[in-house]
Design a protein around this motif. Sequence first.
Motif, PDB file in Angstrom:
ATOM      1  N   ILE A   3       0.810  -1.150   0.088  1.00  0.00           N
ATOM      2  CA  ILE A   3      -0.070  -0.086  -0.262  1.00  0.00           C
ATOM      3  C   ILE A   3       0.996   1.218  -0.093  1.00  0.00           C
ATOM      4  CG2 ILE A   3      -1.610   1.085   1.447  1.00  0.00           C
ATOM      5  CD1 ILE A   3      -2.804  -1.484   2.715  1.00  0.00           C
ATOM      6  N   GLY A   4       0.536   2.136  -1.060  1.00  0.00           N
ATOM      7  CA  GLY A   4       1.251   3.335  -1.060  1.00  0.00           C
ATOM      8  C   GLY A   4       0.522   4.460  -0.127  1.00  0.00           C
ATOM      9  N   ILE A   5       1.150   5.294   0.319  1.00  0.00           N
ATOM     10  CA  ILE A   5       0.468   6.278   1.286  1.00  0.00           C
ATOM     11  C   ILE A   5       1.049   7.529   1.222  1.00  0.00           C
ATOM     12  CG2 ILE A   5       2.082   5.940   3.374  1.00  0.00           C
ATOM     13  CD1 ILE A   5      -0.653   6.222   5.105  1.00  0.00           C
ATOM     14  N   GLY A   6       0.384   8.713   1.285  1.00  0.00           N
ATOM     15  CA  GLY A   6       0.797   9.914   0.761  1.00  0.00           C
ATOM     16  C   GLY A   6      -0.164  10.989   1.531  1.00  0.00           C
ATOM     17  N   ASN A   7       0.570  12.101   2.018  1.00  0.00           N
ATOM     18  CA  ASN A   7      -0.089  13.337   3.301  1.00  0.00           C
ATOM     19  C   ASN A   7       0.429  14.373   2.786  1.00  0.00           C
ATOM     20  OD1 ASN A   7       2.172  11.486   4.646  1.00  0.00           O
ATOM     21  ND2 ASN A   7       2.146  13.606   5.432  1.00  0.00           N
ATOM     22  N   ASP A   8      -0.179  15.612   3.201  1.00  0.00           N
ATOM     23  CA  ASP A   8       0.501  16.717   3.366  1.00  0.00           C
ATOM     24  C   ASP A   8       0.719  16.818   4.707  1.00  0.00           C
ATOM     25  OD1 ASP A   8      -1.863  17.586   4.556  1.00  0.00           O
ATOM     26  OD2 ASP A   8      -2.349  19.044   3.203  1.00  0.00           O
ATOM     27  N   HIS A   9       1.404  18.367   5.139  1.00  0.00           N
ATOM     28  CA  HIS A   9       1.606  18.799   6.329  1.00  0.00           C
ATOM     29  C   HIS A   9       0.747  18.717   7.517  1.00  0.00           C
ATOM     30  CE1 HIS A   9      -0.242  22.124   4.375  1.00  0.00           C
ATOM     31  NE2 HIS A   9      -0.568  22.454   5.534  1.00  0.00           N
ATOM     32  N   SER A  10      -0.841  18.642   7.238  1.00  0.00           N
ATOM     33  CA  SER A  10      -1.702  18.543   8.056  1.00  0.00           C
ATOM     34  C   SER A  10      -1.850  17.210   8.585  1.00  0.00           C
ATOM     35  CB  SER A  10      -3.013  19.029   7.356  1.00  0.00           C
ATOM     36  OG  SER A  10      -3.689  18.108   6.524  1.00  0.00           O
ATOM     37  N   MET A  14      -1.358  11.668  11.724  1.00  0.00           N
ATOM     38  CA  MET A  14      -2.152  10.476  11.377  1.00  0.00           C
ATOM     39  C   MET A  14      -1.442   9.567  10.429  1.00  0.00           C
ATOM     40  SD  MET A  14      -6.114  10.778   9.994  1.00  0.00           S
ATOM     41  CE  MET A  14      -6.677  10.665  11.364  1.00  0.00           C
ATOM     42  N   LYS A  15      -0.815   9.982   9.282  1.00  0.00           N
ATOM     43  CA  LYS A  15      -0.075   9.216   8.385  1.00  0.00           C
ATOM     44  C   LYS A  15       0.664   8.243   9.179  1.00  0.00           C
ATOM     45  CE  LYS A  15       3.613   9.988   6.947  1.00  0.00           C
ATOM     46  NZ  LYS A  15       4.437  10.537   5.857  1.00  0.00           N
ATOM     47  N   ASN A  16       1.554   8.476  10.239  1.00  0.00           N
ATOM     48  CA  ASN A  16       2.277   7.769  11.069  1.00  0.00           C
ATOM     49  C   ASN A  16       1.798   6.645  11.745  1.00  0.00           C
ATOM     50  OD1 ASN A  16       4.888   9.089   9.973  1.00  0.00           O
ATOM     51  ND2 ASN A  16       4.847  10.518  11.879  1.00  0.00           N
ATOM     52  N   GLU A  17       0.470   6.970  12.272  1.00  0.00           N
ATOM     53  CA  GLU A  17      -0.237   6.090  12.991  1.00  0.00           C
ATOM     54  C   GLU A  17      -0.921   5.030  11.976  1.00  0.00           C
ATOM     55  OE1 GLU A  17      -2.658   7.510  16.456  1.00  0.00           O
ATOM     56  OE2 GLU A  17      -2.018   9.581  16.009  1.00  0.00           O
ATOM     57  N   VAL A  18      -1.606   5.799  10.852  1.00  0.00           N
ATOM     58  CA  VAL A  18      -1.843   4.632   9.950  1.00  0.00           C
ATOM     59  C   VAL A  18      -0.918   3.797   9.604  1.00  0.00           C
ATOM     60  CG1 VAL A  18      -2.891   4.701   7.322  1.00  0.00           C
ATOM     61  CG2 VAL A  18      -3.734   6.252   9.245  1.00  0.00           C
ATOM     62  N   VAL A  19       0.346   4.183   9.235  1.00  0.00           N
ATOM     63  CA  VAL A  19       1.224   3.226   8.655  1.00  0.00           C
ATOM     64  C   VAL A  19       1.749   2.133   9.661  1.00  0.00           C
ATOM     65  CG1 VAL A  19       3.911   3.063   8.251  1.00  0.00           C
ATOM     66  CG2 VAL A  19       2.524   4.909   7.154  1.00  0.00           C
ATOM     67  N   ASP A  20       1.850   2.490  11.087  1.00  0.00           N
ATOM     68  CA  ASP A  20       1.789   1.629  12.126  1.00  0.00           C
ATOM     69  C   ASP A  20       0.556   0.540  12.037  1.00  0.00           C
ATOM     70  OD1 ASP A  20       4.326   2.853  12.889  1.00  0.00           O
ATOM     71  OD2 ASP A  20       3.076   3.985  14.673  1.00  0.00           O
ATOM     72  N   PHE A  21      -0.349   1.026  12.023  1.00  0.00           N
ATOM     73  CA  PHE A  21      -1.845   0.258  11.900  1.00  0.00           C
ATOM     74  C   PHE A  21      -1.800  -0.759  10.854  1.00  0.00           C
ATOM     75  CE2 PHE A  21      -5.753  -0.069  10.235  1.00  0.00           C
ATOM     76  CZ  PHE A  21      -6.319  -1.110  11.030  1.00  0.00           C
ATOM     77  N   LEU A  22      -1.279  -0.346   9.611  1.00  0.00           N
ATOM     78  CA  LEU A  22      -1.069  -1.059   8.423  1.00  0.00           C
ATOM     79  C   LEU A  22       0.028  -2.249   8.595  1.00  0.00           C
ATOM     80  CD1 LEU A  22      -1.866   1.316   5.525  1.00  0.00           C
ATOM     81  CD2 LEU A  22      -3.134  -0.338   6.563  1.00  0.00           C
ATOM     82  N   VAL A  23       1.046  -1.853   9.107  1.00  0.00           N
ATOM     83  CA  VAL A  23       2.296  -2.749   9.338  1.00  0.00           C
ATOM     84  C   VAL A  23       1.589  -3.790  10.406  1.00  0.00           C
ATOM     85  CG1 VAL A  23       4.483  -2.906  10.057  1.00  0.00           C
ATOM     86  CG2 VAL A  23       3.968  -1.142   8.567  1.00  0.00           C
ATOM     87  N   GLU A  24       1.210  -3.376  11.490  1.00  0.00           N
ATOM     88  CA  GLU A  24       0.515  -4.426  12.457  1.00  0.00           C
ATOM     89  C   GLU A  24      -0.481  -5.510  11.812  1.00  0.00           C
ATOM     90  OE1 GLU A  24      -1.353  -2.336  15.650  1.00  0.00           O
ATOM     91  OE2 GLU A  24       0.749  -1.347  16.042  1.00  0.00           O
ATOM     92  N   GLN A  25      -1.015  -5.037  10.506  1.00  0.00           N
ATOM     93  CA  GLN A  25      -1.734  -5.828  10.001  1.00  0.00           C
ATOM     94  C   GLN A  25      -1.467  -6.741   8.948  1.00  0.00           C
ATOM     95  OE1 GLN A  25      -5.581  -5.844  10.998  1.00  0.00           O
ATOM     96  NE2 GLN A  25      -4.364  -4.552  12.538  1.00  0.00           N
TER      97      GLN A  25
END
Length: 149
Positions: A3-10, A14-25
């Motif tokens: 999965i590719g993930i992208g985000n802006d400064h805002s 949340m991106k970091n938390e989502v990455v952790d969640f996805l890796v855990e899955q």
Amino acid sequence: MKIGIGNDHSAVDMKNEVVDFLVEQGYEVVNYGTDSYESCNYPVYGEKVANAVAQGNVDLGILICGTGVGISLAANKVKGIRAVVCSEPYSARLSREHNNTNILAFGARVVGIELAKMIITEWLNAEFQGGRHQTRVDMIMDIEERKCK
């Protein structure tokens, strides 16, 4: 699945938390977003993830900006992309089942992390149903072919 993930400064936190969640899955995650809180332009990251999905470098994409709207609009300009903005799980699931979406977007200023996890889970666990829905997806893609020449 990659999965590719992208985000802006805002949406850095949340991106970091989502990455952790996805890796855990058990997902492999490729970060195309910014890790800086300095103001930046979300279309850059929407396009990066969309290109990665369209070129087959990743299977699916997740985009996060303030609302999810702007970054998804940028992604949808890339041929072959069907990005959806979702603020609740039901639409996320149906977008995969009926529209075969390949990028999910949401807003860091709109949903909290627990709701974001529910949205992501529903989206990733759903499967395209084909049939009459394939006809409609083909019609959408035909518009893209005709209008983008």
